[in-house]
Design a protein around this motif. Structure first.
Motif, PDB file in Angstrom:
ATOM      1  N   THR A 127      -5.724 -25.567  40.982  1.00 27.56           N
ATOM      2  CA  THR A 127      -4.422 -26.197  40.765  1.00 27.56           C
ATOM      3  C   THR A 127      -4.369 -27.633  41.265  1.00 27.56           C
ATOM      4  N   PHE A 128      -4.935 -27.897  42.438  1.00 24.86           N
ATOM      5  CA  PHE A 128      -4.821 -29.253  42.985  1.00 24.86           C
ATOM      6  C   PHE A 128      -5.607 -30.266  42.163  1.00 24.86           C
ATOM      7  N   THR A 129      -6.721 -29.827  41.536  1.00 22.57           N
ATOM      8  CA  THR A 129      -7.447 -30.761  40.678  1.00 22.57           C
ATOM      9  C   THR A 129      -6.643 -31.056  39.415  1.00 22.57           C
ATOM     10  N   GLN A 130      -5.904 -30.080  38.935  1.00 22.66           N
ATOM     11  CA  GLN A 130      -5.071 -30.311  37.752  1.00 22.66           C
ATOM     12  C   GLN A 130      -3.950 -31.299  38.051  1.00 22.66           C
ATOM     13  N   ILE A 131      -3.374 -31.184  39.222  1.00 21.11           N
ATOM     14  CA  ILE A 131      -2.321 -32.137  39.615  1.00 21.11           C
ATOM     15  C   ILE A 131      -2.900 -33.548  39.696  1.00 21.11           C
TER      16      ILE A 131
END
Length: 386
Positions: free
Chosen positions: A270-274
């Motif tokens: 998720t944090f890489t997508q953000i």
């Protein structure tokens, strides 16, 4: 353990094997100039890193939906619509950990044993590896060296037949830097639409282009129900280690690919997508600066290679590779690549790492400093003139 029969059909990426050999030489005290690996030598822009850090601190450490976070999918759809000139929606986007899963999932979803897949040769080695692995029949299509390594569109169209289940394109192209012109894309789209054959367009280098504007087959007439675009963040934003890619395709196909992702990886971090959403919506000047620097390096390495005995070199129009013809040196591609590494300390790849039609060529990545490129050219000259 007894391995399955299909494991014998699985290939690899020689770039990583050569990198391991080069690192082993360095561990013994040798100095090596790395022109083998296809990775920007720039750091990820700070605003993207900051977005990831903030996401981690904000608790973005849990599972997300298999197709990807809706915010990132909307950002990808908007960016693609603007840049490719064809409408994309979030329902058409699947976000994956790296772009390779889009390739793998597409072939898994569309190709049965005995089905034919057309692909560029020389080309990214994982195309042929994945086709063979699942029992498909790889059908190579040559590139035209005399025409700046553009794809032989006439040959491709002639090879489309009743057994063809997928066409794979790559523009700008790895390993040559060639680009398929719009007229070629229209011709391919015409034959694909006529036969109802899906087209997987690997456009991972679409922002690294040195002349003109990127043209996508997804925007060609008849492609709306057939085009699958593969893209990602690794090359454009120097985010190779982040593992963040995506595919854009008809919504029903996106549901199939998302289902495969559920079975394979569950979801993308998720944090890489953000961070990816921040990359698309943020300041793009870092991309422009990187491409400008790649252009300087391209000009230097092409000029330097052309001055070497026995070497001819087409000027790439995109990506960050050159694919010089070394036939007149008298060496085979593998022999010269091995000697350059072992004797000259220059790590590069044999053209045969990209398929049988790569014989007589080497691939150099110019994702390295101008100083190191010039040093590599001096070392190559030294070996060829001994």
């Amino acid at each position: 353990m007894r391995l399955s029969e299909r494991m014998a059909r699985l290939g690899t990426e020689t770039a990583f094997e050569v990198l391991v050999r080069a690192k082993a030489l360095e561990a013994r005290g040798r100095n090596v100039v790395h022109l083998e690996i296809g990775e920007p030598d720039f750091d990820t822009p700070l605003y993207i890193v900051d977005a990831a850090v903030a996401a981690l601190k904000g608790g973005a450490t849990h599972y997300g939906p298999s197709p990807g976070l809706i915010d990132l999918r909307e950002a990808i759809a908007a960016e693609s619509t603007r840049r490719r000139g064809v409408k994309a929606t979030a329902e058409m986007v699947v976000v994956t950990p790296g772009a390779k899963p889009i390739l793998f999932f597409t072939i898994l979803a569309l190709v049965d044993p005995g089905d034919e897949v057309l692909y560029p040769n020389p080309g990214f080695p994982i195309y042929e590896s994945m086709i063979r692995y699942i029992g498909g029949v790889p059908v190579p299509v040559r590139l035209l060296e005399d025409d700046a390594f553009t794809l032989d569109v006439d040959q491709l169209c002639a090879k489309v037949g009743p057994k063809t289940r997928l066409i794979i394109l790559n523009s700008p192209h790895n390993p040559t830097g060639g680009v398929i012109p719009e007229a070629g894309l229209r011709a391919i789209a015409g034959v694909a639409a006529k036969h109802g054959v899906p087209v997987l367009a690997d456009e991972i280098y679409s922002r690294i282009l040195y002349e003109g504007e990127h043209r996508s087959i997804a925007a060609m007439p008849g492609m709306e129900p057939l085009a699958i675009v593969l893209d990602g963040f690794s090359k454009t934003y120097a985010m190779t280690g982040w593992r963040l890619g995506y595919g854009i395709m008809p919504a029903p196909m996106a549901q199939v690919v998302a289902k495969l992702q559920t079975n394979a990886t569950s979801c993308t971090a998720t944090f890489t997508q953000i961070a990816g959403a921040a990359a698309l919506r943020g300041d793009q000047s870092s991309v422009d600066r990187m491409v400008a620097e790649f252009r300087r390096r391209r000009d230097a390495i092409v000029k330097g290679l052309r001055a070497l005995p026995g070497i001819a070199c087409a000027c790439p129009k995109g990506a960050f590779y050159v694919f010089p013809n070394i036939t007149r040196t008298g060496y085979s591609a593998r022999t010269l690549a091995d000697r350059l590494l072992e004797e000259a300390g220059v790590a590069c790849l044999s053209g045969t790492a990209f398929g049988e039609f790569g014989e007589g060529h080497l691939r150099f990545s110019y994702a390295n400093s101008l100083e190191n490129i010039e040093e590599a050219l001096r070392r190559i000259h030294g070996l060829l003139t001994r």
